[in-house]
Design an enzyme around this catalytic site. Structure first.
Site, mmCIF file in Angstrom:
data_model
loop_
_atom_site.group_PDB
_atom_site.id
_atom_site.type_symbol
_atom_site.label_atom_id
_atom_site.label_comp_id
_atom_site.label_asym_id
_atom_site.label_seq_id
_atom_site.Cartn_x
_atom_site.Cartn_y
_atom_site.Cartn_z
ATOM 1 N N LYS A 1 64.395 -3.426 -10.893
ATOM 2 C CA LYS A 1 63.921 -4.727 -11.083
ATOM 3 C C LYS A 1 62.548 -4.855 -10.636
ATOM 4 O O LYS A 1 61.933 -4.734 -9.165
ATOM 5 C CB LYS A 1 64.722 -5.418 -9.999
ATOM 6 C CG LYS A 1 66.207 -5.351 -10.780
ATOM 7 C CD LYS A 1 67.454 -6.044 -9.593
ATOM 8 C CE LYS A 1 67.150 -7.602 -9.484
ATOM 9 N NZ LYS A 1 67.260 -8.402 -10.677
ATOM 10 N N ASP B 1 66.664 2.422 -8.588
ATOM 11 C CA ASP B 1 65.732 1.175 -8.720
ATOM 12 C C ASP B 1 64.376 1.893 -9.237
ATOM 13 O O ASP B 1 64.349 3.237 -9.619
ATOM 14 C CB ASP B 1 65.534 0.573 -7.529
ATOM 15 C CG ASP B 1 66.488 -0.470 -7.418
ATOM 16 O OD1 ASP B 1 66.892 -0.883 -8.249
ATOM 17 O OD2 ASP B 1 66.483 -1.261 -6.372
ATOM 18 N N GLY C 1 52.772 4.673 -1.842
ATOM 19 C CA GLY C 1 54.267 5.256 -2.307
ATOM 20 C C GLY C 1 54.163 6.131 -3.556
ATOM 21 O O GLY C 1 53.339 6.796 -4.064
ATOM 22 N N GLY D 1 64.507 1.690 -3.617
ATOM 23 C CA GLY D 1 63.257 2.084 -2.745
ATOM 24 C C GLY D 1 63.169 1.253 -1.309
ATOM 25 O O GLY D 1 63.781 0.096 -1.183
ATOM 26 N N GLY D 2 62.617 1.806 -0.443
ATOM 27 C CA GLY D 2 62.282 1.225 0.850
ATOM 28 C C GLY D 2 63.738 1.014 1.646
ATOM 29 O O GLY D 2 64.603 2.071 1.622
ATOM 30 N N ASP D 3 64.099 -0.175 2.154
ATOM 31 C CA ASP D 3 65.427 -0.228 2.869
ATOM 32 C C ASP D 3 66.094 -1.322 1.907
ATOM 33 O O ASP D 3 65.616 -2.248 1.322
ATOM 34 C CB ASP D 3 65.022 -0.896 4.260
ATOM 35 C CG ASP D 3 66.182 -1.021 5.007
ATOM 36 O OD1 ASP D 3 66.833 -0.332 5.700
ATOM 37 O OD2 ASP D 3 66.857 -2.335 4.953
ATOM 38 N N MET E 1 55.622 -8.475 -2.433
ATOM 39 C CA MET E 1 55.711 -8.798 -3.819
ATOM 40 C C MET E 1 54.899 -10.207 -4.056
ATOM 41 O O MET E 1 55.206 -11.354 -4.519
ATOM 42 C CB MET E 1 57.024 -9.196 -4.226
ATOM 43 C CG MET E 1 58.196 -8.171 -4.083
ATOM 44 S SD MET E 1 59.601 -8.573 -4.356
ATOM 45 C CE MET E 1 60.020 -9.244 -2.516
ATOM 46 N N PRO F 1 81.099 68.414 -9.874
ATOM 47 C CA PRO F 1 82.140 69.167 -9.839
ATOM 48 C C PRO F 1 83.459 68.754 -9.126
ATOM 49 O O PRO F 1 84.718 68.780 -9.325
ATOM 50 C CB PRO F 1 81.992 70.476 -9.714
ATOM 51 C CG PRO F 1 80.439 70.464 -9.767
ATOM 52 C CD PRO F 1 80.084 69.070 -9.570
#
Length: 434
Positions: free
Chosen positions: A252, A230, A393, A283-285, A364, A43
């Site tokens: 690569k 990469d 890794g 990857g890596g440095d 490598m 109301p």
């Protein structure tokens, strides 16, 4: 028994609030943040409540026909206890959820202490025992939330939607969503960079889990317009780039190149000339056998501004993951990082490394491991020199193998170790500090 906290969509849903005082005002303010079509019946309606945008106001007493439709929920917030109980009984007959203010026993749902931050909605209830305690807990939760939670949840939402189509495996999808959250929590939200001329960031992603990337690298990744990445990058990092950013794979690997180095150099230059930030994620440095120096030279010669963000090299990270420190007091005071490849493709002569002290780390070199071991032995290194072959890794086939130098090649072959792998030769290779 505690009540189960459902989360219900109210956007556009019809709702009824009976009452026009300050208590009704507080309920309306909470509800309207969630977008219902709210009807207020009373109301008399106080000025602050009448000033709210959104509700439909009916200035009259409550009538049973107000429950026709029916509304998705009802709130009885009058100062007439008998009327509130009558509304509650009518709602229960019609199975309409009802909340009666300050009367827990008459309620079929409670108002929690609410916390709303973008897509985050939290509600804390003590089932009416102590609304003050619920509000205290809500405030403590609010203080714990990271800055920029709204933008963070928007990014996670886009990531989750993308993964639903890109990642069919449910376990992998859940893992990537979890890692995306971990990365979001790793640093505060950064402001979007101002538009400007193109530039390139050569970012080392570290070697392994996504959270090995640096804070600076992650911040740049979140701001990039294009991402060139990469092999062996944790997919959770790719999810951190803006949804609209271009993602270009330029991996690569030995014998399998997605693009020649000259093509990658040209791509970085072309993307930068289109404007905005280009992140080259490696990857890596970038400068530890990552060919980042070649990319930096190409950018420098083309007049493209660039920066380099170092990363954790696999030469250190993979041995550490396998329990081998590359230096250790009393065992190795120096470390030599050597690529097993030559730029010309000629067969390298590893005999000259046999006279080096400390730890030798070959990258490598798995395919050349028999030749590498034979040359080191021919150069005068002792047959029982500790050696290890490690793959870790984000490598597809993790492995950690230790053996004397004169047996390491055969042991690696018999174990079926696959590239990429790191070869460690020296006294610390005998350690297993895991």
């Amino acid at each position: 028994m505690a009540w189960f906290p459902f989360f219900v969509e109210l956007d556009g849903a019809p709702g009824l609030l009976v009452g026009g005082g300050t208590v009704a005002l507080r309920k309306a303010e909470k509800l309207l943040a969630y977008g219902p079509r709210l009807t207020v019946v009373a109301p008399q309606i106080c000025g602050e409540l009448a000033a709210l945008e959104g509700p439909v106001f009916c200035r009259r007493p409550f009538e049973e026909r107000d429950l026709e439709g029916p509304p998705r929920f009802v709130v009885a917030a009058t100062d007439d206890r008998a009327l509130n109980h009558r509304i509650a009984a009518l709602c229960r007959e019609r199975r309409i959820p009802v909340n009666v203010v300050d009367d827990p026993e008459a309620c079929s749902f409670f108002f929690p202490a609410l916390l709303l931050r973008g897509k985050l909605s939290a509600g804390i209830s003590t089932q009416g025992a102590s609304p003050t305690a619920a509000a205290w807990l809500r405030d403590r939760l609010d203080a714990l939330l990271p800055a920029g939670i709204e933008a963070m949840l928007d990014r996670l939402d886009r990531c989750r939607a993308r993964l639903r189509t890109e990642c069919p495996d449910s376990r992998e999808r859940a893992d990537r969503n979890r890692r995306a959250l971990e990365l979001e929590l790793a640093l505060p939200d950064a402001p979007a960079p101002a538009p400007g001329p193109g530039r390139v960031a050569l970012v080392g992603a570290g070697c392994g889990r996504a959270d090995l990337i640096t804070v600076r690298g992650l911040r740049l990744l979140r701001q990039c317009r294009a991402l060139v990445y990469d092999d062996l990058i944790d997919p959770a990092l790719l999810d951190q780039a803006p949804a609209e950013a271009r993602r270009l794979y330029m991996g690569k690997r030995s014998g399998r190149h997605a693009a020649a180095q000259q093509e990658i150099n040209a791509l970085l230059i072309d993307l930068a000339r289109q404007g905005g930030l280009v992140v080259r994620l490696k990857g890596g440095d970038p400068y530890v056998f990552g060919r980042g120096g070649e990319e930096a030279l190409a950018l420098q010669q083309a007049g493209i501004p660039f920066e380099v963000v170092p990363g954790i090299s696999s030469a250190i990270a993979i041995p550490a993951e396998g329990g081998i420190p590359v230096t250790h007091r009393g065992l190795s005071r120096e470390v030599h990082i050597i690529t097993a490849h030559t730029g010309t493709g000629d067969a390298p002569d590893y005999r000259r490394y046999a006279s080096l002290q400390g730890t030798l780390v070959f990258l490598m070199g798995l395919e050349r491991l028999p030749r590498l071991a034979d040359d080191l032995l021919a150069g005068g290194m002792a047959p029982d020199t500790p050696a290890a072959v490690l793959s870790g890794g984000n490598a597809p086939h993790p492995a950690a193998l230790r053996a004397p130098l004169d047996r390491i090649a055969r042991a690696a072959r018999d174990a079926g170790i696959e590239a990429p792998a790191v070869i460690v030769v020296g006294p610390t290779a005998a350690l297993d500090l895991r």
